[in-house]
Design a protein around this motif. Structure first.
Motif, PDB file in Angstrom:
ATOM      1  N   PHE A  95       0.844  -1.197   0.000  1.00  0.00           N
ATOM      2  CA  PHE A  95       0.000   0.000   0.000  1.00  0.00           C
ATOM      3  C   PHE A  95       0.881   1.250   0.000  1.00  0.00           C
ATOM      4  CE2 PHE A  95      -2.257  -3.352   2.358  1.00  0.00           C
ATOM      5  CZ  PHE A  95      -3.351  -3.530   1.516  1.00  0.00           C
ATOM      6  N   SER A  96       0.991   1.882  -1.143  1.00  0.00           N
ATOM      7  CA  SER A  96       1.894   3.032  -1.277  1.00  0.00           C
ATOM      8  C   SER A  96       1.378   4.274  -0.561  1.00  0.00           C
ATOM      9  CB  SER A  96       2.118   3.359  -2.751  1.00  0.00           C
ATOM     10  OG  SER A  96       0.887   3.668  -3.385  1.00  0.00           O
ATOM     11  N   ASN A  97       0.076   4.357  -0.335  1.00  0.00           N
ATOM     12  CA  ASN A  97      -0.482   5.572   0.282  1.00  0.00           C
ATOM     13  C   ASN A  97      -0.464   5.526   1.804  1.00  0.00           C
ATOM     14  OD1 ASN A  97      -2.366   3.545   0.232  1.00  0.00           O
ATOM     15  ND2 ASN A  97      -4.121   4.896  -0.112  1.00  0.00           N
ATOM     16  N   CYS A 105      -8.796   1.450   6.377  1.00  0.00           N
ATOM     17  CA  CYS A 105      -9.253   1.473   4.981  1.00  0.00           C
ATOM     18  C   CYS A 105     -10.000   2.763   4.668  1.00  0.00           C
ATOM     19  CB  CYS A 105     -10.156   0.264   4.706  1.00  0.00           C
ATOM     20  SG  CYS A 105      -9.282  -1.312   4.642  1.00  0.00           S
ATOM     21  N   GLU A 106     -10.828   3.212   5.598  1.00  0.00           N
ATOM     22  CA  GLU A 106     -11.565   4.464   5.391  1.00  0.00           C
ATOM     23  C   GLU A 106     -10.612   5.652   5.324  1.00  0.00           C
ATOM     24  OE1 GLU A 106     -14.293   4.728   8.600  1.00  0.00           O
ATOM     25  OE2 GLU A 106     -15.705   3.231   7.799  1.00  0.00           O
ATOM     26  N   LEU A 117      -7.419   5.718   4.479  1.00  0.00           N
ATOM     27  CA  LEU A 117      -6.546   5.693   3.301  1.00  0.00           C
ATOM     28  C   LEU A 117      -7.332   5.577   1.988  1.00  0.00           C
ATOM     29  CD1 LEU A 117      -3.671   3.331   4.564  1.00  0.00           C
ATOM     30  CD2 LEU A 117      -3.735   5.837   4.565  1.00  0.00           C
ATOM     31  N   GLY A 118      -8.629   5.313   2.093  1.00  0.00           N
ATOM     32  CA  GLY A 118      -9.444   5.178   0.887  1.00  0.00           C
ATOM     33  C   GLY A 118      -9.074   3.959   0.077  1.00  0.00           C
ATOM     34  N   ILE A 119      -8.877   2.829   0.752  1.00  0.00           N
ATOM     35  CA  ILE A 119      -8.474   1.603   0.067  1.00  0.00           C
ATOM     36  C   ILE A 119      -9.400   0.466   0.448  1.00  0.00           C
ATOM     37  CG2 ILE A 119      -6.041   2.235  -0.108  1.00  0.00           C
ATOM     38  CD1 ILE A 119      -5.484   0.522   2.340  1.00  0.00           C
ATOM     39  N   GLU A 120      -9.323  -0.624  -0.327  1.00  0.00           N
ATOM     40  CA  GLU A 120     -10.023  -1.857  -0.004  1.00  0.00           C
ATOM     41  C   GLU A 120      -9.014  -2.987  -0.056  1.00  0.00           C
ATOM     42  OE1 GLU A 120     -13.281  -2.450  -2.611  1.00  0.00           O
ATOM     43  OE2 GLU A 120     -14.410  -0.703  -1.911  1.00  0.00           O
ATOM     44  N   SER A 121      -9.230  -3.998   0.767  1.00  0.00           N
ATOM     45  CA  SER A 121      -8.295  -5.118   0.795  1.00  0.00           C
ATOM     46  C   SER A 121      -9.023  -6.391   1.179  1.00  0.00           C
ATOM     47  CB  SER A 121      -7.161  -4.844   1.785  1.00  0.00           C
ATOM     48  OG  SER A 121      -6.325  -5.974   1.888  1.00  0.00           O
ATOM     49  N   ILE A 179       0.266  -3.016   6.719  1.00  0.00           N
ATOM     50  CA  ILE A 179       0.233  -1.556   6.828  1.00  0.00           C
ATOM     51  C   ILE A 179       1.425  -1.056   7.647  1.00  0.00           C
ATOM     52  CG2 ILE A 179      -0.988   0.379   7.934  1.00  0.00           C
ATOM     53  CD1 ILE A 179      -2.229  -0.311   5.302  1.00  0.00           C
ATOM     54  N   ASP A 191       4.639  -1.585   5.635  1.00  0.00           N
ATOM     55  CA  ASP A 191       4.710  -0.649   4.504  1.00  0.00           C
ATOM     56  C   ASP A 191       5.099   0.747   4.980  1.00  0.00           C
ATOM     57  OD1 ASP A 191       4.000  -2.675   2.855  1.00  0.00           O
ATOM     58  OD2 ASP A 191       2.011  -1.905   2.340  1.00  0.00           O
TER      59      ASP A 191
END
Length: 241
Positions: free
Chosen positions: A174-176, A212-213, A215-219, A230, A233
């Motif tokens: 996860f780069s963000n 997730c919320e 960073l705006g990601i799903e996994s 996380i 990373d």
């Protein structure tokens, strides 16, 4: 006990013990034994070797050449072993800059050249007195080079900081994660550690959802695997920025 506060790349303060006279003298003696052994071997080799069957001046010339590495022993060891000689490695002590960062070659060169003041001109008296009287336990060479000698014995568990152990070949997912702050990551790690210890799976799920919320990601990774990724990373990117 005198300590040096070092700020890591992740803005975590670690206190290291400043090394005084005792351990430095022991390290110096160990290095002296190594040098004496090397010099004795070289002298004996030249004495018994057929290659050096020449006049006394020629043998002395070869001996001086072979003893040259001994003259630069301290400087070369400190440069190549990043602030340590063999004696310092055994004692687990190290030369660093006063801000805790690794030394550069020119710091070590200044420190080495001033050994003539600290150790050789008036015997070791100048160096000994400066270490005893200095707040940072510095000899004259240390003060001029902006260095101190610290203990590198591990006293801090990795789990007590936001640091994570990652391999050199680690590939981030996860780069963000860099959107998170050190404070965020510290809270995440503390909650993650406590929840795993207590088998609190509900908190782990809530923690994953919150990350997730944010960073705006799903996994599709399981909660434990996701949070662990996380943390790793974040450490990967902050260490390589």
């Amino acid at each position: 006990m005198d300590k040096l506060a070092i700020n890591t790349a992740q803005n975590v303060n670690l206190d290291y013990k400043l090394i005084g006279l005792g351990e430095r003298m022991i390290a110096f003696l160990i290095d002296g034994i190594i040098l004496l052994t090397y010099m004795t071997i070289m002298e004996n080799l030249i004495t018994i070797s057929d290659i050096f069957e020449a006049d006394a001046w020629t043998r002395r010339g070869f001996l001086g050449l072979f003893l040259l590495p001994a003259f630069f022993y301290s400087l070369l060891c400190h440069i190549f072993f990043r602030g340590q000689t063999v004696g310092k490695m055994i004692l687990k002590i190290k030369v660093v800059k006063v801000d805790g960062s690794p030394t550069e070659w020119y710091n070590l060169a200044v420190r080495w050249m001033l050994r003539i003041v600290d150790i050789w001109i008036f015997s070791p008296s100048i160096g000994l007195l400066s270490i005893l009287l200095s707040d940072k336990r510095q000899r004259v060479g240390d003060a001029a080079a902006g260095t101190v000698v610290i203990s590198v014995k591990k006293k801090h568990k990795i789990s007590s900081t936001i640091l994570e152990e990652i391999n050199d070949d680690y590939e981030p997912v996860f780069s963000n994660v860099t959107q998170l702050t050190d404070k965020d990551v510290r809270i995440i790690k503390e909650a993650f550690t406590i929840s795993r210890k207590n088998n609190d799976f509900k908190t782990l799920t809530l923690l994953k959802t919150k990350i997730c919320e944010t960073l705006g990601i799903e996994s599709k990774l399981y909660d434990v695997q996701f949070i662990d990724t996380i943390l790793k990373d974040y450490n990967y990117y902050t260490q390589n920025m």
